[in-house]
Design a protein around this motif. Structure first.
Motif, PDB file in Angstrom:
ATOM      1  N   VAL A 100       0.934  -1.388  -0.112  1.00 22.60           N
ATOM      2  CA  VAL A 100      -0.225  -0.172   0.061  1.00 22.60           C
ATOM      3  C   VAL A 100       0.867   1.176   0.129  1.00 22.60           C
ATOM      4  CG1 VAL A 100      -1.929   1.299   1.226  1.00 22.60           C
ATOM      5  CG2 VAL A 100      -1.691  -1.166   1.374  1.00 22.60           C
ATOM      6  N   ILE A 101       0.617   2.314  -0.824  1.00 20.53           N
ATOM      7  CA  ILE A 101       1.284   3.302  -0.820  1.00 20.53           C
ATOM      8  C   ILE A 101       0.490   4.393   0.145  1.00 20.53           C
ATOM      9  CG2 ILE A 101       2.164   5.625  -2.351  1.00 20.53           C
ATOM     10  CD1 ILE A 101       2.937   2.561  -3.302  1.00 20.53           C
ATOM     11  N   VAL A 102       1.246   4.617   1.314  1.00 22.26           N
ATOM     12  CA  VAL A 102       0.449   5.461   2.453  1.00 22.26           C
ATOM     13  C   VAL A 102       0.931   6.949   2.001  1.00 22.26           C
ATOM     14  CG1 VAL A 102       0.331   5.871   4.747  1.00 22.26           C
ATOM     15  CG2 VAL A 102       0.761   3.514   3.758  1.00 22.26           C
ATOM     16  N   SER A 103       2.290   7.234   1.740  1.00 16.77           N
ATOM     17  CA  SER A 103       2.454   8.618   1.701  1.00 16.77           C
ATOM     18  C   SER A 103       3.297   8.776   0.314  1.00 16.77           C
ATOM     19  CB  SER A 103       3.592   9.093   2.745  1.00 16.77           C
ATOM     20  OG  SER A 103       5.079   8.222   2.427  1.00 16.77           O
ATOM     21  N   GLY A 104       3.496  10.053  -0.008  1.00 20.21           N
ATOM     22  CA  GLY A 104       4.160  10.251  -1.423  1.00 20.21           C
ATOM     23  C   GLY A 104       5.767  10.465  -0.995  1.00 20.21           C
ATOM     24  N   LEU A 105       6.429  10.894  -2.013  1.00 17.29           N
ATOM     25  CA  LEU A 105       7.880  10.833  -2.014  1.00 17.29           C
ATOM     26  C   LEU A 105       8.516  11.866  -1.125  1.00 17.29           C
ATOM     27  CD1 LEU A 105       8.539  10.385  -5.710  1.00 17.29           C
ATOM     28  CD2 LEU A 105       8.687   8.810  -4.006  1.00 17.29           C
ATOM     29  N   ILE A 106       9.707  11.456  -0.727  1.00 18.82           N
ATOM     30  CA  ILE A 106      10.452  12.663   0.095  1.00 18.82           C
ATOM     31  C   ILE A 106      11.023  13.415  -1.085  1.00 18.82           C
ATOM     32  CG2 ILE A 106      10.992  11.211   1.937  1.00 18.82           C
ATOM     33  CD1 ILE A 106      13.912  11.056   0.718  1.00 18.82           C
ATOM     34  N   ARG A 107      11.293  14.874  -0.636  1.00 19.95           N
ATOM     35  CA  ARG A 107      11.962  15.820  -1.571  1.00 19.95           C
ATOM     36  C   ARG A 107      13.369  16.010  -1.253  1.00 19.95           C
ATOM     37  NH1 ARG A 107       7.995  19.765  -3.994  1.00 19.95           N
ATOM     38  NH2 ARG A 107       9.701  20.601  -4.564  1.00 19.95           N
ATOM     39  N   PHE A 108      14.125  16.056  -2.387  1.00 20.74           N
ATOM     40  CA  PHE A 108      15.518  16.342  -2.113  1.00 20.74           C
ATOM     41  C   PHE A 108      15.939  17.627  -2.013  1.00 20.74           C
ATOM     42  CE2 PHE A 108      16.980  12.069  -4.805  1.00 20.74           C
ATOM     43  CZ  PHE A 108      16.337  11.283  -3.793  1.00 20.74           C
ATOM     44  N   ASP A 109      15.119  18.504  -2.201  1.00 22.03           N
ATOM     45  CA  ASP A 109      15.094  19.976  -2.076  1.00 22.03           C
ATOM     46  C   ASP A 109      14.475  20.523  -1.089  1.00 22.03           C
ATOM     47  OD1 ASP A 109      12.637  19.786  -3.195  1.00 22.03           O
ATOM     48  OD2 ASP A 109      12.798  21.201  -4.863  1.00 22.03           O
ATOM     49  N   ASN A 110      14.014  19.667  -0.303  1.00 22.98           N
ATOM     50  CA  ASN A 110      13.026  20.246   0.950  1.00 22.98           C
ATOM     51  C   ASN A 110      13.147  19.192   2.069  1.00 22.98           C
ATOM     52  OD1 ASN A 110      11.700  22.249   2.272  1.00 22.98           O
ATOM     53  ND2 ASN A 110      10.146  22.432   0.450  1.00 22.98           N
TER      54      ASN A 110
END
Ligand SMILES: [Zn+2]
Length: 395
Positions: free
Chosen positions: A191-201
């Motif tokens: 299950v995809i629970v959250s989105g991606l992390i950001r490399f710029d934030n």
């Protein structure tokens, strides 16, 4: 039949019955033995391990593996066979060319075996390439490690994970389609629970896709069928939601908190921290990212390694998974990067070995993996150079 010889990066063809002399063996259960030993197998299964005696004639129909140690094969708990580690967008375009993708996957699969990785858990792809690989290996048409596949992930329509699953507009949509979804076949539910992390934030993560109530319902449909749930989750909110819904493992789990770890310990939830996709960008310099992004990645890496050591101290279950297929995370070799990262986090090497064998076997729910005992199929073991397999295995 075959046995992986990671020491020589080869797959050895051996008879169903035989004997060999080895330098010693290692397993999480028995620890390390550095005494020359005669290993015997019958009907493709390990039948005895006896110390080499002086009276033994070591030349008598023996395989000469005296420079090798025998140990359980490695398991990578999180890969994506349908991704090529090079160029995500180009790779998705290549998905329209099944023969190319299938050819690539067969190369990856053999590479896994050559490196002593005898099982992988695949986190899915929409076209079902990993499911195809799973079946072809199982039927013996393709040579490769055992593939445990989620087939297709469950994500919310219009949110992150378009390439992993068809997307459900909401929970009622899920309930309407779940018979068909489970009917396709799967080994575990992702299950995809959250989105991606950001490399710029730093600390910013894509939105959580399900409420606790919704996710709990999804998890229950799997548990009712005896299926484990792996949750792609990062960030305070995403991880909290996954834990509250009682998933079986948190994949990635960037920005994990101490409180999360306490809860995971309490509920027996495993963490697969996938350091390689972040760490390898720093380890193998690339000009793809700005210096600002590199700085952010460094902070994410440091935070992740600190929390991994916290998890280790608190005895939270830690699995070893690479997210192979992601940029700079090559199929096979990256498992050694990942183990290396866990050692850098402060975990003793042999404990990391136990995680990549015994603990991972529990996470993928395959009882015959991750062990070395009488009855273990020889093709689930590997021959290593002894206690040094964490050395760079990149070819
Ligand atoms: Zn994944």
């Amino acid at each position: 039949m075959n046995i992986s010889c990671s020491a020589a990066k080869e797959i050895l063809d051996i008879p169903l019955e035989g004997r060999a002399i080895i330098a010693g063996y290692w397993s999480p259960k028995y620890g390390l033995s550095s005494q020359p030993t005669i290993v015997q197998w019958r009907a493709s299964q390990l039948s005895s391990l006896t110390p080499l005696s002086n009276t033994e004639n070591p030349d008598l129909d023996l395989f000469h593996w005296e420079s090798y140690y025998l140990q359980p094969g490695w398991i990578d708990c999180h890969v994506h066979l349908a991704l090529d580690s090079l160029d995500f967008y180009q790779c998705l375009k290549n998905w329209e060319n099944p023969s190319l993708i299938q050819k690539n996957i067969q190369v990856y699969l053999q590479n896994y075996l050559r490196l002593g990785i005898v099982a992988i858990r695949d986190g899915g792809d929409l076209p079902g390439y990993s499911w195809l690989a799973r079946n072809n290996v199982r039927e013996g048409t393709w040579l490769g490690p055992r593939v445990i596949s989620v087939r297709e992930a469950v994500n919310r329509k219009g949110m992150y994970g378009r390439f992993l699953g068809r997307g459900f507009a909401g929970i009622s949509d899920w309930h309407r389609e779940l018979i068909d979804f489970y009917g396709q076949g799967l080994d575990q539910l992702k299950v995809i629970v959250s989105g991606l992390i950001r490399f710029d934030n730093f600390k910013v993560v894509g939105p959580t896709q399900w409420t606790v109530a919704e996710l709990s319902e999804i998890v229950q449909t799997a548990h009712q069928r005896g299926i484990s749930v792996m949750a792609h989750a990062s960030g305070e909110d995403g991880i909290s939601t996954a834990i509250a819904a009682r998933v079986d493992s948190i994949e990635h789990g960037y920005y994990m908190t101490a409180e999360h770890l306490n809860q995971m310990k309490e509920y027996g939830i495993a963490w697969i921290p996938t350091v390689a996709p972040i760490g390898n960008i720093l380890k193998y310099p690339t000009d793809r990212y700005s210096s600002f992004e590199i700085d952010t990645l460094r902070r994410i890496l440091e935070t992740q390694l600190t929390m991994i050591y916290e998890a280790y101290k608190r005895k939270v279950r830690i699995g070893v998974g690479t997210d192979a297929g992601a940029y700079l995370v090559p199929h096979g070799e990256s498992l050694f990067d990942e183990m290396d990262w866990l050692v850098q986090a402060g975990i003793p090497k042999l404990d990391v070995y136990s995680m990549a064998t015994q603990e991972n076997a529990g996470i993928v729910r395959q009882k015959d993996l991750g062990r070395l005992e009488i009855g273990t199929p020889m093709n689930l073991l590997q021959l290593t150079k002894g206690n040094v397999s964490l050395e760079r295995n990149r070819i």
